[in-house]
Design a protein around this motif. Structure first.
Motif, PDB file in Angstrom:
ATOM      1  N   ALA A 235       0.816  -1.215   0.000  1.00  0.00           N
ATOM      2  CA  ALA A 235       0.000   0.000   0.000  1.00  0.00           C
ATOM      3  C   ALA A 235       0.847   1.261   0.000  1.00  0.00           C
ATOM      4  N   LEU A 236       1.871   1.282   0.855  1.00  0.00           N
ATOM      5  CA  LEU A 236       2.646   2.505   1.042  1.00  0.00           C
ATOM      6  C   LEU A 236       3.711   2.709  -0.021  1.00  0.00           C
ATOM      7  N   TYR A 237       4.312   1.619  -0.480  1.00  0.00           N
ATOM      8  CA  TYR A 237       5.501   1.767  -1.322  1.00  0.00           C
ATOM      9  C   TYR A 237       5.358   1.198  -2.729  1.00  0.00           C
ATOM     10  N   ASP A 238       4.322   0.376  -2.941  1.00  0.00           N
ATOM     11  CA  ASP A 238       4.108  -0.185  -4.274  1.00  0.00           C
ATOM     12  C   ASP A 238       2.898   0.410  -4.972  1.00  0.00           C
ATOM     13  N   GLY A 239       2.167   1.247  -4.267  1.00  0.00           N
ATOM     14  CA  GLY A 239       1.011   1.893  -4.863  1.00  0.00           C
ATOM     15  C   GLY A 239      -0.125   0.949  -5.202  1.00  0.00           C
ATOM     16  N   ASN A 240      -0.234  -0.146  -4.506  1.00  0.00           N
ATOM     17  CA  ASN A 240      -1.258  -1.153  -4.771  1.00  0.00           C
ATOM     18  C   ASN A 240      -2.594  -0.707  -4.167  1.00  0.00           C
ATOM     19  N   GLY A 255      -8.165   9.601   5.569  1.00  0.00           N
ATOM     20  CA  GLY A 255      -7.629  10.908   5.917  1.00  0.00           C
ATOM     21  C   GLY A 255      -6.332  10.824   6.695  1.00  0.00           C
ATOM     22  N   THR A 256      -5.992   9.604   7.160  1.00  0.00           N
ATOM     23  CA  THR A 256      -4.768   9.436   7.955  1.00  0.00           C
ATOM     24  C   THR A 256      -3.570   9.004   7.115  1.00  0.00           C
ATOM     25  N   GLU A 257      -3.722   9.007   5.806  1.00  0.00           N
ATOM     26  CA  GLU A 257      -2.666   8.475   4.939  1.00  0.00           C
ATOM     27  C   GLU A 257      -1.311   9.141   5.181  1.00  0.00           C
ATOM     28  N   PHE A 258      -1.305  10.416   5.524  1.00  0.00           N
ATOM     29  CA  PHE A 258      -0.038  11.109   5.773  1.00  0.00           C
ATOM     30  C   PHE A 258       0.652  10.613   7.041  1.00  0.00           C
ATOM     31  N   LEU A 259      -0.102   9.903   7.902  1.00  0.00           N
ATOM     32  CA  LEU A 259       0.471   9.342   9.125  1.00  0.00           C
ATOM     33  C   LEU A 259       0.999   7.924   8.936  1.00  0.00           C
ATOM     34  N   TRP A 260       0.648   7.277   7.848  1.00  0.00           N
ATOM     35  CA  TRP A 260       0.997   5.872   7.676  1.00  0.00           C
ATOM     36  C   TRP A 260       2.491   5.599   7.642  1.00  0.00           C
TER      37      TRP A 260
END
Length: 452
Positions: A235-240, A255-260
Motif C-alpha cells: 500500500a505505502l511503497y508499491d502503490g497497490n 484521511g490518515t494516509e499522511f500518518l501511515w
C-alpha cells in the motif's frame, strides 16, 4: 521506600518546574507524548500556553508495589483527593508527568502512577531501569498490569489515610483515574471490575484517552495490526490500490494516509509483535523481541521479517490463545462514571476497532448512563506528532491533551456536583490554529493550563 521533601528551595519543586523532575519526566522520549510542536513559544500559544508548571511544594514517595515501581506525590495544599494515572505502552511511572501530574498537582490532588508492574532490569540489576519490551520479562502480563494498578491505588490511599488523616479525610479518599492508550485500557478494566470479588470500591470516576479494547472473540489490536502488516508495504511503497483498501478494512481511518509512513516505521510491526507474542507465545516464526524494531544501515525499519505474518490468523490459532485474552478482556460493566476521549485520526488504536465498539459494549451492558464518549476531529494517537514538521507539515492535526483536561473538569462536576456532562458527540476542530473546541458549548476557546 524513598521519601523526598520538595521545599521549593533552589527550584526544588514537586512539579516539572523543577529541572530534576522535568528530566525524570522526559526519560525514554516521554516528551513526545505532549503536543510540544503545537504553538509558539514567544507568543505563549498552544503548548506554551498550556504548559505552565506551578511552584508546588510537598513530598514524593518512590517505592515498589507488586514487583513494580511507583511514584506518589502529595502537595502541601492537598485537597484530600487522589488521581491515579494509567501509563501508556510499557513505559515507566514518570511517563505522564507532563500530561497529568503537573495538571492535577496544581489543583491540589495527590498523584500516583506505576509502571504497571512490568519493569526491566539493566546489567547492574537496577530495579528502576526499563526494558524496551517489558512484556518479555518472565511473569509480566496484562493481568499483572491490572493487579498492579489496583495495588498502587490501594498503596496510595493507605499512605494518605495513615499519614494525612483529618476530620475531612476520615475513612476514604475520593479517587479518579486518568489513562492513555494501554493505560486507557487499564483504566477501563479498573472501572469495570472495581468492587468485585468482595474487594472494596476504590474509584469515583475516570477519564480514558484512546484506550485499547481487548476482546477475545471480536476484532482487537492483534487482528487489526496483522491485516495492516500484511498490506502495508504494497500500500505505502508499491502503490497497490487493493492493499490500500485492505488498510481501510483493517480500521485505518480515511484521511490518515499522511500518518501511515511514520506508523509503519515505528509502531505497527513493533506493537503487533509485543502483544501477539504475549498472548500467542507459541506462534510460528516468532522473533526475539529486540528484532521488533531492527533498522537497516539507512535507519529504515528492516522489513525482512514482515513475512512471518503473511499467513498468520488469530482466528485460526488454538482456543487457549483466545482464552488468554478473555481473562483480561473488557466487559463494559462500568461501576463509576467514565469519559472516553478518542482521536478520529488514530492510526494505531483505530476508532472502529477500539473506541466505537467499546461504546457499544457499555450500552450492551446497560451502563450507558455512566459513559460519555467524545471523538476529536483531526486528533491522532500521538500528540507529539501535532504540527511536527516531518509528519504534519500542513498542520492538519490538533492535540488531544486539551480535551482530556476538559473531560477531567466535566468528570469532577459529574461526580461531585451531579452536573451531567454533554452527551457523547463528534467534536469538530476549530478554525483558529491555537484554539480548541469547548466540549460543552462547542465554542472555540484557549486550552486549559497546568496552573490549576
Amino acid at each position: 521506600m524513598n521519601v523526598q521533601i520538595f521545599d521549593g528551595k533552589n527550584e526544588n519543586w514537586l512539579t516539572t518546574k523543577n529541572p530534576a523532575q522535568l528530566a525524570a519526566a522526559m526519560v525514554d522520549g516521554n516528551i513526545g507524548l505532549a503536543p510540544v510542536s503545537w504553538g509558539n513559544e514567544q507568543e505563549k500559544t498552544g503548548w506554551y500556553h498550556m504548559y505552565q508548571p506551578q511552584e508546588i511544594t510537598g513530598i514524593q514517595i518512590r517505592d515498589r508495589v507488586e514487583d513494580g515501581n511507583i511514584v506518589l506525590r502529595i502537595p502541601d495544599n492537598w485537597n484530600g483527593k487522589l488521581v491515579a494515572a494509567g501509563i501508556p505502552a510499557t513505559r515507566g511511572e514518570t511517563s505522564t508527568d507532563l500530561l497529568f501530574s503537573d495538571y492535577v498537582l496544581a489543583k491540589g490532588y495527590a498523584f500516583v502512577a506505576s509502571d504497571k508492574g512490568t519493569p526491566g532490569k539493566d546489567k547492574e540489576g537496577d530495579p528502576f531501569a526499563k526494558a524496551k519490551n517489558a512484556l518479555s520479562i518472565e511473569g509480566a502480563s496484562l493481568a499483572k498490569w491490572n493487579r498492579q494498578f489496583r495495588a498502587t491505588v490501594c498503596y496510595a490511599q493507605e499512605y494518605l489515610l495513615t499519614h494525612y488523616k483529618t476530620v475531612q479525610v476520615a475513612s476514604e479518599i475520593p479517587t479518579y483515574g486518568m489513562g492513555i492508550s494501554n493505560g486507557g485500557y487499564v483504566i477501563r478494566y479498573a472501572i469495570e471490575n472495581d468492587g468485585k470479588n468482595g474487594e472494596p470500591r476504590l474509584f469515583n470516576g475516570a477519564v480514558e484517552w484512546e484506550g485499547v479494547l481487548w476482546r477475545a472473540e471480536d476484532p482487537n489490536l492483534i487482528t487489526s495490526l496483522t491485516k495492516v502488516i500484511q498490506s502495508a508495504k504494497a500500500a505505502l511503497y508499491d502503490g497497490n490500490s487493493e492493499a490500500v483498501h485492505s488498510l481501510y478494512e483493517a480500521g485505518l481511518p480515511k484521511g490518515t494516509e499522511f500518518l501511515w509512513p511514520y506508523h509503519d516505521q515505528y509502531y505497527w510491526f513493533l506493537t503487533l509483535n509485543i502483544y501477539r507474542d504475549h498472548f500467542d507465545f507459541q506462534a510460528p516464526k516468532r522473533l526475539q523481541w529486540p528484532e521488533y524494531l531492527a533498522l537497516n544501515e539507512q535507519g529504515i525499519r528492516d522489513r525482512s521479517h514482515d513475512y512471518i505474518f503473511e499467513k498468520y490468523s488469530y482466528a485460526k490459532r488454538p482456543q487457549k490463545v483466545k482464552d488468554k485474552v478473555k481473562e483480561i478482556e473488557n466487559t463494559g460493566e462500568l461501576t463509576a462514571p467514565l469519559i472516553s476521549v478518542t482521536a478520529a485520526y488514530d492510526a494505531l488504536i483505530f476508532p472502529s476497532v477500539h473506541a466505537y465498539p467499546y461504546e457499544q459494549l457499555v450500552k450492551k451492558a446497560g451502563k450507558a448512563k455512566l459513559h460519555r464518549h467524545y471523538v476529536i476531529e483531526n486528533g491522532n494517537h500521538i500528540d507529539g506528532l501535532v504540527w511536527n514538521e516531518n509528519v504534519d507539515p500542513n498542520r492538519k492535526l490538533q492535540p488531544m491533551l486539551p480535551y482530556v483536561y476538559q473531560a477531567f473538569e466535566l468528570l469532577i462536576k459529574w461526580v461531585e456536583d451531579t452536573v451531567n456532562p454533554p452527551e457523547s458527540h463528534f467534536v469538530h476542530a476549530p478554525t483558529e490554529p491555537y484554539k480548541i473546541t469547548n466540549l460543552k458549548t462547542k465554542q472555540h476557546m484557549n486550552p486549559l493550563t497546568t496552573q490549576g
